[in-house]
Scaffold this motif. Structure first.
Motif, PDB file in Angstrom:
ATOM      1  N   TRP A  10       0.830  -1.053  -0.157  1.00  0.00           N
ATOM      2  CA  TRP A  10       0.149  -0.039   0.046  1.00  0.00           C
ATOM      3  C   TRP A  10       0.782   1.324   0.034  1.00  0.00           C
ATOM      4  O   TRP A  10       0.485   2.416  -0.678  1.00  0.00           O
ATOM      5  CB  TRP A  10      -0.964  -0.024   1.151  1.00  0.00           C
ATOM      6  CG  TRP A  10      -2.065  -1.102   0.971  1.00  0.00           C
ATOM      7  CD1 TRP A  10      -2.336  -1.998   1.659  1.00  0.00           C
ATOM      8  CD2 TRP A  10      -3.187  -0.866   0.016  1.00  0.00           C
ATOM      9  NE1 TRP A  10      -3.440  -2.656   1.177  1.00  0.00           N
ATOM     10  CE2 TRP A  10      -4.068  -1.955   0.265  1.00  0.00           C
ATOM     11  CE3 TRP A  10      -3.261  -0.146  -0.757  1.00  0.00           C
ATOM     12  CZ2 TRP A  10      -5.022  -2.045  -0.596  1.00  0.00           C
ATOM     13  CZ3 TRP A  10      -4.560  -0.101  -1.707  1.00  0.00           C
ATOM     14  CH2 TRP A  10      -5.300  -1.337  -1.653  1.00  0.00           C
ATOM     15  N   VAL A  37     -10.979   9.397  -2.043  1.00  0.00           N
ATOM     16  CA  VAL A  37     -11.853   9.108  -0.867  1.00  0.00           C
ATOM     17  C   VAL A  37     -13.547   9.260  -1.217  1.00  0.00           C
ATOM     18  O   VAL A  37     -14.456   8.509  -0.829  1.00  0.00           O
ATOM     19  CB  VAL A  37     -11.757   9.736   0.425  1.00  0.00           C
ATOM     20  CG1 VAL A  37     -12.712   9.292   1.676  1.00  0.00           C
ATOM     21  CG2 VAL A  37     -10.183   9.396   0.842  1.00  0.00           C
ATOM     22  N   VAL A  42     -12.623   4.381   1.382  1.00  0.00           N
ATOM     23  CA  VAL A  42     -11.386   3.669   1.810  1.00  0.00           C
ATOM     24  C   VAL A  42     -11.772   2.337   2.175  1.00  0.00           C
ATOM     25  O   VAL A  42     -10.878   1.527   2.041  1.00  0.00           O
ATOM     26  CB  VAL A  42     -10.888   4.731   2.849  1.00  0.00           C
ATOM     27  CG1 VAL A  42      -9.709   3.842   3.711  1.00  0.00           C
ATOM     28  CG2 VAL A  42     -10.180   5.838   2.042  1.00  0.00           C
ATOM     29  N   GLY A  43     -12.943   1.990   2.932  1.00  0.00           N
ATOM     30  CA  GLY A  43     -12.955   0.776   3.424  1.00  0.00           C
ATOM     31  C   GLY A  43     -12.960  -0.402   2.380  1.00  0.00           C
ATOM     32  O   GLY A  43     -12.634  -1.623   2.744  1.00  0.00           O
ATOM     33  N   PRO A  47      -7.621  -1.559   3.158  1.00  0.00           N
ATOM     34  CA  PRO A  47      -8.163  -1.562   4.596  1.00  0.00           C
ATOM     35  C   PRO A  47      -7.886   0.010   5.184  1.00  0.00           C
ATOM     36  O   PRO A  47      -6.907   0.681   4.727  1.00  0.00           O
ATOM     37  CB  PRO A  47      -6.972  -2.427   4.982  1.00  0.00           C
ATOM     38  CG  PRO A  47      -6.727  -3.316   3.647  1.00  0.00           C
ATOM     39  CD  PRO A  47      -6.774  -2.338   2.622  1.00  0.00           C
ATOM     40  N   VAL A  48      -8.578   0.312   6.027  1.00  0.00           N
ATOM     41  CA  VAL A  48      -8.329   1.692   6.666  1.00  0.00           C
ATOM     42  C   VAL A  48      -7.167   1.798   7.492  1.00  0.00           C
ATOM     43  O   VAL A  48      -6.746   2.872   7.467  1.00  0.00           O
ATOM     44  CB  VAL A  48      -9.507   1.819   7.729  1.00  0.00           C
ATOM     45  CG1 VAL A  48     -10.945   2.030   7.099  1.00  0.00           C
ATOM     46  CG2 VAL A  48      -9.717   0.823   8.782  1.00  0.00           C
ATOM     47  N   GLN A  49      -6.442   0.498   7.979  1.00  0.00           N
ATOM     48  CA  GLN A  49      -5.148   0.708   8.696  1.00  0.00           C
ATOM     49  C   GLN A  49      -4.184   1.016   7.491  1.00  0.00           C
ATOM     50  O   GLN A  49      -3.103   1.402   8.134  1.00  0.00           O
ATOM     51  CB  GLN A  49      -4.809  -0.615   9.336  1.00  0.00           C
ATOM     52  CG  GLN A  49      -5.804  -1.012  10.332  1.00  0.00           C
ATOM     53  CD  GLN A  49      -6.796  -2.059   9.652  1.00  0.00           C
ATOM     54  OE1 GLN A  49      -7.458  -1.659   8.899  1.00  0.00           O
ATOM     55  NE2 GLN A  49      -7.394  -2.867  10.833  1.00  0.00           N
ATOM     56  N   PHE A  51      -4.423   3.021   4.966  1.00  0.00           N
ATOM     57  CA  PHE A  51      -4.559   4.444   4.495  1.00  0.00           C
ATOM     58  C   PHE A  51      -3.745   5.404   4.837  1.00  0.00           C
ATOM     59  O   PHE A  51      -2.951   6.112   4.170  1.00  0.00           O
ATOM     60  CB  PHE A  51      -6.008   5.155   4.664  1.00  0.00           C
ATOM     61  CG  PHE A  51      -6.492   6.159   4.093  1.00  0.00           C
ATOM     62  CD1 PHE A  51      -6.122   6.312   2.619  1.00  0.00           C
ATOM     63  CD2 PHE A  51      -7.101   7.314   4.586  1.00  0.00           C
ATOM     64  CE1 PHE A  51      -6.454   7.469   2.010  1.00  0.00           C
ATOM     65  CE2 PHE A  51      -7.538   8.460   3.954  1.00  0.00           C
ATOM     66  CZ  PHE A  51      -7.154   8.497   2.823  1.00  0.00           C
ATOM     67  N   VAL A 321      -7.229  11.500   6.633  1.00  0.00           N
ATOM     68  CA  VAL A 321      -6.821  10.391   7.005  1.00  0.00           C
ATOM     69  C   VAL A 321      -7.285  10.120   8.395  1.00  0.00           C
ATOM     70  O   VAL A 321      -7.908   9.074   8.785  1.00  0.00           O
ATOM     71  CB  VAL A 321      -5.295  10.404   6.996  1.00  0.00           C
ATOM     72  CG1 VAL A 321      -4.925   9.093   7.727  1.00  0.00           C
ATOM     73  CG2 VAL A 321      -4.849  10.301   5.325  1.00  0.00           C
ATOM     74  N   SER A 323      -9.846  11.146  10.130  1.00  0.00           N
ATOM     75  CA  SER A 323     -11.377  10.983   9.951  1.00  0.00           C
ATOM     76  C   SER A 323     -11.576   9.421   9.791  1.00  0.00           C
ATOM     77  O   SER A 323     -12.775   9.280  10.076  1.00  0.00           O
ATOM     78  CB  SER A 323     -12.069  12.046   9.055  1.00  0.00           C
ATOM     79  OG  SER A 323     -11.596  11.629   7.718  1.00  0.00           O
ATOM     80  N   LEU A 324     -10.884   8.878   9.228  1.00  0.00           N
ATOM     81  CA  LEU A 324     -10.850   7.442   8.929  1.00  0.00           C
ATOM     82  C   LEU A 324     -10.221   6.568   9.926  1.00  0.00           C
ATOM     83  O   LEU A 324     -10.684   5.462  10.572  1.00  0.00           O
ATOM     84  CB  LEU A 324     -10.690   7.120   7.471  1.00  0.00           C
ATOM     85  CG  LEU A 324     -11.546   7.932   6.507  1.00  0.00           C
ATOM     86  CD1 LEU A 324     -11.066   7.608   5.215  1.00  0.00           C
ATOM     87  CD2 LEU A 324     -12.806   7.195   6.657  1.00  0.00           C
ATOM     88  N   TYR A 325      -9.018   6.806  10.351  1.00  0.00           N
ATOM     89  CA  TYR A 325      -8.049   5.900  11.027  1.00  0.00           C
ATOM     90  C   TYR A 325      -6.984   6.521  11.641  1.00  0.00           C
ATOM     91  O   TYR A 325      -6.389   7.495  10.666  1.00  0.00           O
ATOM     92  CB  TYR A 325      -7.658   4.576  10.347  1.00  0.00           C
ATOM     93  CG  TYR A 325      -6.802   3.864  11.298  1.00  0.00           C
ATOM     94  CD1 TYR A 325      -7.239   2.961  12.042  1.00  0.00           C
ATOM     95  CD2 TYR A 325      -5.258   3.899  10.770  1.00  0.00           C
ATOM     96  CE1 TYR A 325      -6.359   2.247  12.836  1.00  0.00           C
ATOM     97  CE2 TYR A 325      -4.613   3.115  11.517  1.00  0.00           C
ATOM     98  CZ  TYR A 325      -4.918   2.119  12.760  1.00  0.00           C
ATOM     99  OH  TYR A 325      -4.267   1.541  13.298  1.00  0.00           O
TER     100      TYR A 325
END
Length: 440
Positions: A10, A37, A42-43, A47-49, A51, A321, A323-325
């Motif tokens: 990634w 996005v 993203v999900g 994977p969110v991790q 991102f 970023v 806001s998601l993870y």
């Protein structure tokens, strides 16, 4: 934390993505990531991790590869506006590739300084310094804005025939800058404090405004001016010295660190202050210092999201970023440092190779045709992120950006769109300002 193989995949995808779009004039990595996005999510896409590591790779690539658009196409974001004039001189002399090489020297120096800082200095030094100084950020901002105005010097005062004419010629550039600053500030205040843009665009509502200030206005100028495409020398040769490189690296690192750590203060503002404090002289030193500055500003600011004992959110990319993870472990912090090194190596080679290709074929790929394409894409991006009102904001902010060019003043005064509303809010006068503008 992700398995190492996934993390590398990634991160590499981020570098590839950032490299492919960052050389195109008018494109900013934050806008493109936000579009990614908004359109794909993203999900489902990744994977969110993963991102944050994808974003690190893309931002590192932008910090390196965007030198191409700044040097060859005279289009840049706010942090590169001071870079444009020296690089334009190099381009007019057929030395565009040399300007890119000088920038890359600064970018590599900035990467080394940043990585050493992230590993050995920032975790221990940054938290107490930030906690001690953050209550005074309002005063810092006011001081920097005043310094921006004061650092202008009356010009052309000896060209007029009458006293009034000479007085106007001497001060029009400064007055034009002040006018642009407050006009930008009013636009930013309206966007931040009204519902003219959709509430679903919370993290991207300022995007059309900044595209207009620093992207679209340059693209429009390229279309109107139709600059000549001069032959460029692709030789790997630079004219500088070790002393200039070291001095420029210090100034660039100082300005980039200020901009990376403190909110609202951007790379251009940090570079302005640091350039005066370290007495920068010479185009070569200036371009090198901008390479250092932009790497530390963009990559360093985003890396603070990983810092375990501080975890600052700086810049639009970090806000998007987070806001998601948000990375949580020390191992993710160390992994991010490794990704910065890996991404920097790839981005360096990509920028160097692309510069050689463009230098050899510069008069084939005309900037006017590219600018038409980019202008259309910027309108589409603004529409997808913020609907039709975002396109209206884009046109208004483009007009303000063009005013800065018409007054021959600093494009960085458009930062009033961010600074003025934040200063009004920090001093507790938002309600009074809304009433003054007749908005409520």
């Amino acid at each position: 934390m992700l398995p190492l193989s996934d993390l590398l995949i990634w991160s590499f995808a981020g570098v590839l993505f950032g490299s492919l779009i960052s050389w195109i004039p008018g494109f900013h990595i934050y806008n493109i990531i936000a579009l990614l996005v908004a359109v794909f999510g993203v999900g489902e896409l990744m994977p969110v991790q993963a991102f944050p590591f994808f974003a690190v790779g893309a931002i590192v690539a932008y910090a390196y590869v965007s030198a191409i658009s700044s040097v060859y196409f005279s289009v840049a974001d706010e942090s590169a506006v001071f870079l444009l004039f020296p690089t334009q001189r190099y381009l007019l002399l057929g030395r565009g590739h040399e300007a890119v090489l000088l920038y890359l020297i600064g970018a590599v120096a900035g990467t080394i300084i940043l990585v050493l800082g992230l590993l050995f200095v920032f975790p221990k030094v940054l938290p107490p310094i930030y906690q001690a100084t953050s209550p005074y950020i309002t005063y810092f901002l006011v001081a920097i804005v005043l310094f921006m105005f004061m650092s202008e010097w009356p010009k052309e005062g000896d060209r007029g025939k009458t006293v009034k004419e000479r007085l106007w010629l001497a001060w029009r550039q400064i007055l034009g800058g002040i006018f642009v600053f407050f006009l930008s500030g009013i636009l930013g205040f309206i966007i931040m404090n009204t519902n003219i843009l959709p509430t679903t665009s919370a993290y991207t509502r300022l995007t059309p405004m900044f595209i207009g200030f620093f992207g679209m206005s340059w693209v429009v100028l390229n279309i109107l001016s139709n600059p000549p495409m001069l032959p460029q020398k692709p030789e790997d040769k630079i004219e500088s010295s070790i002393y200039n490189t070291l001095k420029a690296s210090f100034g660039g690192a100082f300005g980039g660190t200020i901009a990376a750590v403190y909110p609202i203060i951007t790379g251009g503002m940090g570079a302005l202050v640091a350039g005066h404090m370290t007495s920068q002289r010479g185009d070569d030193a200036f371009i090198i210092s901008q390479g250092v500055n932009r790497v530390i500003y963009y990559v360093g600011a985003f890396s603070l999201l990983f810092l375990p004992n501080l975890r600052l959110t700086r810049g639009a990319g970090a806000w998007l970023v987070s806001s998601l993870y948000t990375p949580k472990s020390h191992s993710e912090y160390i992994a991010a440092v490794g990704v910065i090194l890996l991404a920097s190596g790839i981005s360096f080679l990509f920028t160097y190779g692309l510069s050689k290709i463009i230098a050899r074929s510069f008069n084939v790929m005309h900037i006017k045709k590219i600018s038409y394409f980019v202008a259309a894409v910027l309108v589409v991006i603004s529409y997808l992120l913020t609907d039709w009102m975002g396109v209206v904001v884009l046109f208004v902010s483009t007009a303000i950006g063009l005013m800065a060019a018409a007054f021959n003043t600093r494009r960085s005064y458009c930062l009033g769109g961010l600074i003025l509303p934040v200063l009004v809010s920090m001093t507790g006068h938002t309600g009074a300002f809304i009433h003054l503008l007749g908005l409520g």
